[in-house]
Design an enzyme around this catalytic site. Structure first.
Site, PDB file in Angstrom:
ATOM      1  N   THR A  97     -14.551   0.535 -18.818  1.00  0.00           N
ATOM      2  CA  THR A  97     -15.972   0.230 -18.882  1.00  0.00           C
ATOM      3  C   THR A  97     -16.633   0.579 -17.558  1.00  0.00           C
ATOM      4  O   THR A  97     -17.707   1.150 -17.505  1.00  0.00           O
ATOM      5  CB  THR A  97     -16.156  -1.270 -19.219  1.00  0.00           C
ATOM      6  OG1 THR A  97     -15.270  -1.590 -20.285  1.00  0.00           O
ATOM      7  CG2 THR A  97     -17.568  -1.566 -19.644  1.00  0.00           C
ATOM      8  N   TYR A 104      -9.456  15.234  -9.560  1.00  0.00           N
ATOM      9  CA  TYR A 104      -8.317  14.486 -10.109  1.00  0.00           C
ATOM     10  C   TYR A 104      -7.273  15.465 -10.628  1.00  0.00           C
ATOM     11  O   TYR A 104      -6.070  15.302 -10.398  1.00  0.00           O
ATOM     12  CB  TYR A 104      -8.835  13.568 -11.206  1.00  0.00           C
ATOM     13  CG  TYR A 104      -7.846  12.600 -11.787  1.00  0.00           C
ATOM     14  CD1 TYR A 104      -7.735  12.460 -13.173  1.00  0.00           C
ATOM     15  CD2 TYR A 104      -7.044  11.802 -10.982  1.00  0.00           C
ATOM     16  CE1 TYR A 104      -6.858  11.553 -13.726  1.00  0.00           C
ATOM     17  CE2 TYR A 104      -6.149  10.897 -11.540  1.00  0.00           C
ATOM     18  CZ  TYR A 104      -6.069  10.774 -12.911  1.00  0.00           C
ATOM     19  OH  TYR A 104      -5.196   9.873 -13.463  1.00  0.00           O
ATOM     20  N   ASN A 138       3.820   5.024 -10.386  1.00  0.00           N
ATOM     21  CA  ASN A 138       2.737   4.893 -11.347  1.00  0.00           C
ATOM     22  C   ASN A 138       1.388   4.653 -10.667  1.00  0.00           C
ATOM     23  O   ASN A 138       0.345   4.944 -11.244  1.00  0.00           O
ATOM     24  CB  ASN A 138       3.082   3.738 -12.295  1.00  0.00           C
ATOM     25  CG  ASN A 138       1.902   3.205 -13.036  1.00  0.00           C
ATOM     26  OD1 ASN A 138       1.359   3.864 -13.919  1.00  0.00           O
ATOM     27  ND2 ASN A 138       1.454   2.012 -12.682  1.00  0.00           N
ATOM     28  N   ASP A 171       0.873  -1.177   0.000  1.00  0.00           N
ATOM     29  CA  ASP A 171       0.000   0.000   0.000  1.00  0.00           C
ATOM     30  C   ASP A 171       0.909   1.226   0.000  1.00  0.00           C
ATOM     31  O   ASP A 171       1.492   1.575   1.027  1.00  0.00           O
ATOM     32  CB  ASP A 171      -0.900  -0.026   1.243  1.00  0.00           C
ATOM     33  CG  ASP A 171      -1.767   1.214   1.361  1.00  0.00           C
ATOM     34  OD1 ASP A 171      -2.565   1.293   2.307  1.00  0.00           O
ATOM     35  OD2 ASP A 171      -1.660   2.123   0.495  1.00  0.00           O
ATOM     36  N   VAL A 172       1.035   1.879  -1.159  1.00  0.00           N
ATOM     37  CA  VAL A 172       2.023   2.961  -1.292  1.00  0.00           C
ATOM     38  C   VAL A 172       1.683   4.185  -0.459  1.00  0.00           C
ATOM     39  O   VAL A 172       2.492   5.101  -0.353  1.00  0.00           O
ATOM     40  CB  VAL A 172       2.214   3.408  -2.761  1.00  0.00           C
ATOM     41  CG1 VAL A 172       2.829   2.309  -3.587  1.00  0.00           C
ATOM     42  CG2 VAL A 172       0.925   3.930  -3.363  1.00  0.00           C
ATOM     43  N   LYS A 182      -3.393  15.487  -9.363  1.00  0.00           N
ATOM     44  CA  LYS A 182      -2.288  15.283 -10.296  1.00  0.00           C
ATOM     45  C   LYS A 182      -1.533  16.588 -10.541  1.00  0.00           C
ATOM     46  O   LYS A 182      -0.323  16.595 -10.785  1.00  0.00           O
ATOM     47  CB  LYS A 182      -2.798  14.708 -11.629  1.00  0.00           C
ATOM     48  CG  LYS A 182      -3.221  13.235 -11.536  1.00  0.00           C
ATOM     49  CD  LYS A 182      -2.064  12.292 -11.270  1.00  0.00           C
ATOM     50  CE  LYS A 182      -2.455  10.845 -11.551  1.00  0.00           C
ATOM     51  NZ  LYS A 182      -1.356   9.898 -11.258  1.00  0.00           N
TER      52      LYS A 182
END
Lengths: 260, 245
Positions: A198, A154, A90, A63-64, A158
Site C-alpha cells: 500500500t 532496482y 533475503n 544491518d547486513v 538485482k
C-alpha cells in the site's frame, strides 16, 4: 524429522513477510534458524512462531550492509548452534519510480542493500561453512532476468546480484558451497495487500491496480504465497539438491515461461 | 500442504498415480523407485523393459501412448503425474551426421515428449489436474561440440515444456508442466566420443564428480508435489554449475 534435520540456517530480513516464510519453512523441515533483520518486534515474532511449532530459532538485530555485523552474526551462529549450513540473503528493498525521477542516491541505496548485503553474506558464508560446505541463496526478482521499465534502478541492483550468484557458484565449488538465486514473482501473504504494498503503490487503490496488473501477467492467475518460496529454499538447502548450483530457481506462477 | 511434504516421510506423492517412461535406464529407474518409495502407484514403462515390472512402451509411438494411457485409466481411473525420462543420447560431429541421424534424435527425444504431453493432458483434465515433468538435458541450455542434434532436441523439449505450461495455465486446468535439465549423468559416459568425454569430465563441485540419477529423481519429485505449486514452465538445471560458468 525433516530433510534439514541437524542443519543451521541464517535468514536475513526475517522480520518481513518473505523472510518469515523462509525461516518457518526451513524450521519446519528441521533446521535451526538464525534470523536477522532491523525490526526487533517482528523478528522476535518470527522466532516465537517457529518455537510454537517445536522448532528452534534466535533473532539477531543486524544491518547486513556492514561487514563487522556479518562477522558478529557468524560468531553468534557458531556459538549458539555450532555450525552453519545455509544462508538465505533475503534482506532487500525496492524503489519504484520512472527513470527520469530516479536519483543516483536511489541507485546507490538499492545497490548497497540488495547487492552489497548479499555479497557480504555470501562471502561470510563461504568463510564460515565447514568442510561439508553448504548452500547460499540470494533472493532476486523477475526484473533481474528481464527488464522492467518501472524499476530500472532496482533491476540494475538485482541483476547485478543475480549474476554475482553465478560467479559465486564457481568460487564456492571447491569448498562445496552452492550458490543459487531464488526468483519469486509477486507475493502477498494469504493474498492480502500488505501495508508495504500500500505504501509503495500510493494507497490501497494504487496497490489494487498493481495487483490486478500482476495477475493479468501471471499464467497461474494468482499472486504467490510466501511459503511456496520457502519450500523452494528447503529443496535447495537439502542434500537432494547437492548438484544444484548457479541456477535461477523460479517461483513466479509461470511468468518467466514467456517474459517477466 | 507442508506437513505432508517431509522428505523421506514416504508420503510426498501418496496415493498418486504416476507414469514414468524410460524406467529401464538409470534415471527413469531412480524416478520410478523414488516415487514408489514416496507412496505413488508407479506405472513404469520403457521401449526395452528387461523386467516384468516394466511395461513395454515405445515413447515415440502414438499408438503405444494411446495404449499406455488407456490401460492406466482402466486399471487406476486417473493419472496424476507423468515423468518423461525416455530419450536417446547421441553424439556425432556435425559433418558426419546424416539427416536420418537428426530425424532419429528428434523422434526419440522431441516427438516422445510431445506425444506424452498431448496424450496425458486430456486424462489429467478429467480428474482435476496433475504434474508433468520432462527430464531433459542441460545441453538444451548450453551447447557442446559433437552434440548439435542432441542439443537441438534438448532445447526443443525445454521450450516445448514452457509452451505447454502456458496453455495449461490459460486453460486453468491445474496442470503444471516443468522440465529438469540434467547434466553429465552417467549415461553420457557410454557415448565414448571426444564430446562425451568433455560432457563427462565432471562438475566444478568437489567431491561430487557427476550428477547421479538420484539427484534428477529428487528434482522430479519436487516438481511433482505441492511444494512447487507456484512454479510452472520452469527448467530446473542440475549440473554442478556447468551452465553458470
Amino acid at each position: 524429522m525433516g530433510c534439514l534435520a541437524g542443519k543451521v540456517a541464517i535468514v536475513t530480513g526475517a522480520s518481513g513477510g518473505l523472510g518469515r516464510a523462509f525461516a518457518m519453512e526451513m524450521a519446519a523441515d528441521g533446521a535451526k534458524v538464525v534470523g536477522t533483520g532491523r525490526n526487533v518486534e517482528r523478528g522476535e515474532k518470527t522466532v516465537s512462531l517457529i518455537k510454537e511449532k517445536g522448532g528452534e530459532a534466535i533473532f539477531l538485530p543486524t544491518d547486513v550492509t556492514k561487514e563487522a555485523a556479518w562477522q558478529e552474526v557468524m560468531d553468534r551462529t557458531l556459538q549458539t548452534y555450532g555450525r552453519l549450513d545455509s544462508v538465505i540473503n533475503n534482506a532487500g528493498d525496492s524503489i519504484l519510480k520512472p527513470l527520469e525521477d530516479l536519483t543516483l542516491d536511489d541507485l546507490q541505496f538499492l545497490l548497497q542493500l540488495n547487492l552489497e548485503g548479499s555479497f557480504l553474506g555470501t562471502k561470510a558464508a563461504m568463510q564460515t561453512m565447514g568442510p561439508e560446505g553448504g548452500c547460499v541463496i540470494n533472493v532476486t526478482v523477475l526484473s533481474a532476468l528481464g527488464g522492467n521499465l518501472h524499476s530500472t534502478a532496482y533491476s540494475a541492483a538485482k541483476g547485478a546480484l543475480s549474476h554475482f550468484t553465478r560467479a559465486a557458484a564457481l568460487a564456492g565449488a571447491p569448498r562445496n558451497v552452492r550458490v543459487n538465486n531464488i526468483v519469486p514473482g509477486v507475493l502477498f501473504p494469504k493474498g492480502e495487500l500488505p501495508e508495504g504494498a500500500t505504501r509503495v503503490h500510493g494507497g490501497r487503490k494504487g496497490a489494487q491496480i498493481f495487483v490486478d496488473m500482476i495477475i493479468a501477467k501471471t499464467p497461474l492467475k494468482r499472486i504467490g504465497d510466501p511459503p511456496d518460496v520457502g519450500r523452494a529454499a528447503v529443496y535447495l538447502c537439502s542434500d537432494a539438491a547437492r548438484m544444484v548450483t548457479g541456477i535461477d530457481m523460479i517461483v513466479d506462477g509461470g511468468r518467466m515461461a514467456r517474459a517477466p | 500442504m507442508a506437513d505432508t511434504n517431509v522428505e523421506g516421510s514416504g508420503r510426498r506423492v501418496a496415493d498418486k498415480i504416476a507414469i514414468v517412461t524410460g524406467a529401464a535406464s538409470p534415471v527413469g529407474k531412480a524416478c520410478a523407485e523414488l516415487f514408489a518409495d514416496e507412496g505413488a502407484t508407479v506405472i513404469a514403462t520403457d521401449h526395452k523393459p528387461g523386467d516384468a515390472r516394466i511395461a513395454q512402451h515405445d515413447a515415440s509411438s502414438e499408438k503405444d501412448w494411446q495404449r499406455v494411457i488407456a490401460e492406466t485409466l482402466a486399471a487406476h481411473g486417473r493419472i496424476d503425474i507423468l515423468v518423461q525420462t525416455a530419450q536417446e543420447f547421441f553424439l556425432m560431429p556435425f559433418l558426419e551426421m546424416s539427416l536420418e541421424d537428426l530425424r532419429g534424435v528428434c523422434r526419440s527425444n522431441v516427438e516422445s515428449a510431445w506425444l506424452g504431453i498431448k496424450h496425458t493432458i486430456p486424462a489429467m483434465r478429467k480428474t482435476g489436474g496433475g504434474a508433468i515433468v520432462n527430464v531433459s538435458s542441460v545441453l538444451g541450455n548450453v551447447a557442446l561440440a559433437d552434440a548439435a542434434a542432441y542439443c537441438s532436441a534438448a532445447s526443443g523439449v525445454r521450450i516445448m515444456t514452457k509452451s505447454a505450461a502456458l496453455e495449461c495455465a490459460a486453460a486453468e486446468d491445474n496442470i503444471y508442466v516443468n522440465s529438469v535439465q540434467a547434466g553429465a549423468v552417467e549415461w553420457a559416459l557410454r557415448a565414448g566420443s571426444a564430446g562425451g568425454a568433455a560432457a563427462a569430465k565432471g562438475s566444478p563441485l568437489l567431491g561430487h564428480p557427476a550428477v547421479e540419477p538420484a539427484d534428477v529423481a529428487a528434482a522430479a519429485l519436487f516438481l511433482a508435489t505441492p511444494d512447487s505449486k507456484y512454479t510452472t514452465g520452469m527448467d530446473l538445471i542440475i549440473d554442478g554449475g556447468h551452465a553458470a560458468g
